[in-house]
Design a protein around this motif. Structure first.
Motif, PDB file in Angstrom:
ATOM      1  N   ALA A  91       2.771 -13.037  49.610  1.00 24.73           N
ATOM      2  CA  ALA A  91       1.810 -14.267  49.054  1.00 24.73           C
ATOM      3  C   ALA A  91       0.488 -13.826  49.414  1.00 24.73           C
ATOM      4  O   ALA A  91       0.135 -13.337  50.774  1.00 24.73           O
ATOM      5  N   ARG A  92      -0.496 -13.575  48.313  1.00 27.57           N
ATOM      6  CA  ARG A  92      -1.873 -13.569  48.745  1.00 27.57           C
ATOM      7  C   ARG A  92      -2.851 -14.405  48.206  1.00 27.57           C
ATOM      8  O   ARG A  92      -2.333 -15.053  47.114  1.00 27.57           O
ATOM      9  N   PHE A  93      -3.890 -14.832  48.930  1.00 26.36           N
ATOM     10  CA  PHE A  93      -4.864 -16.188  48.588  1.00 26.36           C
ATOM     11  C   PHE A  93      -6.124 -15.489  48.634  1.00 26.36           C
ATOM     12  O   PHE A  93      -7.068 -16.128  48.955  1.00 26.36           O
ATOM     13  N   ASP A  94      -6.519 -14.405  47.783  1.00 23.36           N
ATOM     14  CA  ASP A  94      -7.593 -13.706  47.425  1.00 23.36           C
ATOM     15  C   ASP A  94      -8.824 -14.674  46.877  1.00 23.36           C
ATOM     16  O   ASP A  94      -9.909 -14.535  47.000  1.00 23.36           O
ATOM     17  N   ASN A  95      -8.040 -15.414  45.923  1.00 22.01           N
ATOM     18  CA  ASN A  95      -9.053 -16.423  45.180  1.00 22.01           C
ATOM     19  C   ASN A  95      -8.793 -17.741  45.498  1.00 22.01           C
ATOM     20  O   ASN A  95      -8.552 -18.505  44.397  1.00 22.01           O
ATOM     21  N   VAL A  96      -8.355 -18.098  46.548  1.00 24.01           N
ATOM     22  CA  VAL A  96      -8.043 -19.148  46.965  1.00 24.01           C
ATOM     23  C   VAL A  96      -8.454 -19.898  48.213  1.00 24.01           C
ATOM     24  O   VAL A  96      -8.607 -19.190  49.189  1.00 24.01           O
TER      25      VAL A  96
ATOM     26  N   TYR B 264      -4.493 -26.072  49.439  1.00 23.74           N
ATOM     27  CA  TYR B 264      -4.858 -24.712  48.837  1.00 23.74           C
ATOM     28  C   TYR B 264      -5.376 -25.031  47.480  1.00 23.74           C
ATOM     29  O   TYR B 264      -5.057 -25.779  46.499  1.00 23.74           O
ATOM     30  N   LEU B 265      -6.707 -24.626  47.460  1.00 21.68           N
ATOM     31  CA  LEU B 265      -7.389 -24.752  46.102  1.00 21.68           C
ATOM     32  C   LEU B 265      -7.916 -23.492  45.586  1.00 21.68           C
ATOM     33  O   LEU B 265      -8.622 -22.332  46.153  1.00 21.68           O
ATOM     34  N   PRO B 266      -7.406 -23.293  44.362  1.00 16.27           N
ATOM     35  CA  PRO B 266      -7.633 -22.013  43.422  1.00 16.27           C
ATOM     36  C   PRO B 266      -9.000 -22.001  42.984  1.00 16.27           C
ATOM     37  O   PRO B 266      -9.555 -23.101  42.846  1.00 16.27           O
ATOM     38  N   GLU B 267      -9.738 -20.803  42.906  1.00 14.85           N
ATOM     39  CA  GLU B 267     -10.926 -20.570  42.384  1.00 14.85           C
ATOM     40  C   GLU B 267     -11.004 -21.045  40.845  1.00 14.85           C
ATOM     41  O   GLU B 267     -11.673 -21.649  40.195  1.00 14.85           O
ATOM     42  N   ASN B 268      -9.753 -20.400  40.230  1.00 12.54           N
ATOM     43  CA  ASN B 268      -9.855 -20.723  38.714  1.00 12.54           C
ATOM     44  C   ASN B 268      -8.946 -21.705  38.387  1.00 12.54           C
ATOM     45  O   ASN B 268      -7.757 -21.762  38.233  1.00 12.54           O
ATOM     46  N   LYS B 269      -9.445 -22.789  38.305  1.00 12.19           N
ATOM     47  CA  LYS B 269      -8.783 -24.112  38.133  1.00 12.19           C
ATOM     48  C   LYS B 269      -8.904 -24.653  36.773  1.00 12.19           C
ATOM     49  O   LYS B 269      -9.439 -23.951  36.030  1.00 12.19           O
ATOM     50  N   GLN B 270      -8.012 -25.480  36.364  1.00 12.50           N
ATOM     51  CA  GLN B 270      -7.889 -26.149  35.003  1.00 12.50           C
ATOM     52  C   GLN B 270      -9.071 -27.113  35.070  1.00 12.50           C
ATOM     53  O   GLN B 270      -9.773 -27.388  36.081  1.00 12.50           O
ATOM     54  N   ALA B 271      -9.432 -27.527  33.998  1.00 13.55           N
ATOM     55  CA  ALA B 271     -10.629 -28.222  33.837  1.00 13.55           C
ATOM     56  C   ALA B 271     -10.552 -29.698  34.370  1.00 13.55           C
ATOM     57  O   ALA B 271     -11.565 -29.948  35.280  1.00 13.55           O
ATOM     58  N   HIS B 272      -9.307 -30.444  34.708  1.00 13.32           N
ATOM     59  CA  HIS B 272      -9.073 -31.280  35.619  1.00 13.32           C
ATOM     60  C   HIS B 272      -7.863 -31.068  36.378  1.00 13.32           C
ATOM     61  O   HIS B 272      -6.751 -31.323  35.774  1.00 13.32           O
ATOM     62  N   PRO B 273      -7.882 -30.178  37.380  1.00 11.38           N
ATOM     63  CA  PRO B 273      -6.693 -29.784  37.873  1.00 11.38           C
ATOM     64  C   PRO B 273      -5.689 -30.690  38.700  1.00 11.38           C
ATOM     65  O   PRO B 273      -6.137 -31.625  39.276  1.00 11.38           O
ATOM     66  N   ALA B 274      -4.514 -30.396  38.199  1.00 13.51           N
ATOM     67  CA  ALA B 274      -3.476 -31.292  38.838  1.00 13.51           C
ATOM     68  C   ALA B 274      -3.190 -30.974  40.271  1.00 13.51           C
ATOM     69  O   ALA B 274      -3.470 -29.704  40.543  1.00 13.51           O
TER      70      ALA B 274
ATOM     71  N   THR C 263      -0.811 -22.299  43.192  1.00 13.70           N
ATOM     72  CA  THR C 263      -2.517 -22.091  42.909  1.00 13.70           C
ATOM     73  C   THR C 263      -2.709 -20.672  41.975  1.00 13.70           C
ATOM     74  O   THR C 263      -3.715 -20.978  41.251  1.00 13.70           O
ATOM     75  N   ALA C 264      -1.666 -19.887  41.578  1.00 11.95           N
ATOM     76  CA  ALA C 264      -2.069 -18.805  40.708  1.00 11.95           C
ATOM     77  C   ALA C 264      -2.064 -19.380  39.104  1.00 11.95           C
ATOM     78  O   ALA C 264      -2.614 -18.556  38.349  1.00 11.95           O
ATOM     79  N   LYS C 265      -1.586 -20.738  39.117  1.00 11.59           N
ATOM     80  CA  LYS C 265      -1.653 -21.416  37.744  1.00 11.59           C
ATOM     81  C   LYS C 265      -2.690 -22.201  37.651  1.00 11.59           C
ATOM     82  O   LYS C 265      -2.661 -23.010  36.628  1.00 11.59           O
ATOM     83  N   GLY C 266      -3.568 -22.341  38.439  1.00  5.54           N
ATOM     84  CA  GLY C 266      -4.484 -23.101  38.449  1.00  5.54           C
ATOM     85  C   GLY C 266      -4.517 -24.388  39.337  1.00  5.54           C
ATOM     86  O   GLY C 266      -5.307 -25.362  39.061  1.00  5.54           O
ATOM     87  N   PHE C 267      -3.271 -24.706  39.791  1.00  2.00           N
ATOM     88  CA  PHE C 267      -3.207 -26.194  40.485  1.00  2.00           C
ATOM     89  C   PHE C 267      -3.794 -26.161  41.986  1.00  2.00           C
ATOM     90  O   PHE C 267      -3.480 -25.101  42.806  1.00  2.00           O
ATOM     91  N   ASN C 268      -3.846 -27.266  42.140  1.00  5.37           N
ATOM     92  CA  ASN C 268      -4.135 -27.403  43.738  1.00  5.37           C
ATOM     93  C   ASN C 268      -2.834 -27.891  44.486  1.00  5.37           C
ATOM     94  O   ASN C 268      -2.192 -28.355  43.568  1.00  5.37           O
TER      95      ASN C 268
ATOM     96  N   TYR D   7     -12.080 -32.397  47.257  1.00  4.91           N
ATOM     97  CA  TYR D   7     -12.062 -30.943  47.313  1.00  4.91           C
ATOM     98  C   TYR D   7     -11.949 -30.616  45.660  1.00  4.91           C
ATOM     99  O   TYR D   7     -11.391 -29.468  45.372  1.00  4.91           O
ATOM    100  N   GLY D   8     -12.494 -31.360  45.063  1.00  4.93           N
ATOM    101  CA  GLY D   8     -12.388 -30.996  43.517  1.00  4.93           C
ATOM    102  C   GLY D   8     -11.361 -31.318  42.602  1.00  4.93           C
ATOM    103  O   GLY D   8     -11.452 -30.951  41.498  1.00  4.93           O
ATOM    104  N   GLY D   9     -10.188 -32.021  43.206  1.00  3.73           N
ATOM    105  CA  GLY D   9      -9.218 -32.534  42.499  1.00  3.73           C
ATOM    106  C   GLY D   9      -9.284 -33.847  41.944  1.00  3.73           C
ATOM    107  O   GLY D   9     -10.311 -34.727  42.187  1.00  3.73           O
ATOM    108  N   ASP D  10      -8.325 -34.081  40.914  1.00  2.00           N
ATOM    109  CA  ASP D  10      -8.238 -35.528  40.156  1.00  2.00           C
ATOM    110  C   ASP D  10      -7.270 -36.349  40.784  1.00  2.00           C
ATOM    111  O   ASP D  10      -6.161 -36.018  40.978  1.00  2.00           O
TER     112      ASP D  10
END
Length: 304
Positions: free
Chosen positions: A41-46, A65-75, A104-109, A144-147
């Motif tokens: 598991a790698r978290f380079d962009n998380v 765990y918060l991905p940099e590449n999030k969905q517009a309104h991340p689940a 997180t690789a799919k854009g979810f928190n 943390y930027g989540g909905d």
């Protein structure tokens, strides 16, 4: 450079064999399969924020765990691990980094809490911790930027049971939090497992008169959030009656449920399908991601 082509069936077979071999390998971790999955598991962009207290006990901590590449309104997915409620294994949130990586690789928190378990507490104590962790997420994920209105509960084995209880029995979560649960994802969960077959279960879920209140299937009323039930047909730990009973009961009550059963996967393989070696080889990852995407967008019709 010479390229060697390996067919997908062969690649899947090699990956599965590698996973199974590592399951039997001795390592510093009490579960070698988890050790191997986490090592990849790698978290380079998380962004990873560890050990946030959600309660007073030393086990009342969670990791975010918060991905940099999030969905517009991340689940936000809250994942509960298993271990027989403490009756067979002592696990912790650090052993499930690969689950956080996959999601997180799919854009979810992703939130993974620890919680008290047997023999320190019984069922009520376990559920108090689980409830408290979800209430913390509802109150703080926006920081943390989540909905806070797009939460999914997910778990494996006993963790799926815990998440199912929170989803199906409205008494656990506050009236403000419960509508924020947009779906439940259960991997190899026990949902209808009376009579108990292990002595520790009789202790964890006792006294006897409380047994029916520990079965998620008994709280289905057709108004619960959508359910996704995943099960490996080679599972020899959790009987198939669990997924069959819950699936049937939800449909009879007019609720939303979708189930997938996978040939060639057992109790451990089902979770291992979220690890980097296997997440592109098995359909498990795609099935749960499709479910989250669909219901996080506010769809009201049942996914079929």
């Amino acid at each position: 450079m010479k390229h060697i082509h390996i067919s997908k069936p062969l690649l899947k077979q090699v990956s599965t064999i590698l996973w199974l071999v590592l399951l039997s390998t001795v390592s510093a971790c009490n579960n070698p399969g988890l050790f191997f999955a986490n090592s990849l598991a790698r978290f380079d962009n998380v962004t990873v924020i560890e050990n946030i207290a959600y309660g007073k006990h030393t086990l009342n901590h969670l990791s975010v765990y918060l991905p940099e590449n999030k969905q517009a309104h991340p689940a936000t997915i809250i994942f509960f691990y298993g271990g027989c409620w403490g009756g067979c294994e002592t696990l912790n949130k650090e052993q499930y980094l690969f689950v956080a990586q996959a999601l997180t690789a799919k854009g979810f928190n992703v939130i993974i809490p620890d919680y008290r378990r047997h023999p320190e507490v019984k069922f009520d104590g376990i559920m108090r911790d689980a409830t408290q962790s979800v209430e913390w997420v509802k109150a703080h994920i926006a920081d943390y930027g989540g909905d806070p209105k797009r939460l999914f509960l997910m778990g494996h084995s006993a963790g799926a049971h815990i998440a199912a209880m929170l989803t199906l029995n409205e008494k656990y979560l506050s009236p403000d939090t419960y509508p924020s649960i947009k779906g439940f994802i259960g991997l190899a969960g026990p949902y209808d497992f009376l009579p108990f077959t292990d002595d520790y279960q009789k202790i964890v879920f006792g006294p006897v008169e409380n047994y029916p209140n520990t079965q998620p299937v008994n709280f289905v009323d057709g108004t619960e959030p959508p359910l996704l039930l995943l099960y490996g047909n080679d599972d020899d730990m959790v009987k198939p009656i669990n997924i069959e009973s819950l699936n049937r009961t939800v449909k009879q009550k007019g609720g939303c449920v979708k189930s997938h059963r996978y040939d060639g996967l057992d109790h451990t393989d089902l979770l291992g399908a979220l690890s980097i070696p296997l997440q592109t080889q098995e359909p498990v990852m795609n099935d749960l991601v499709d479910f989250i995407y669909y219901y996080s967008e506010g769809n009201k019709t049942c996914q079929h």
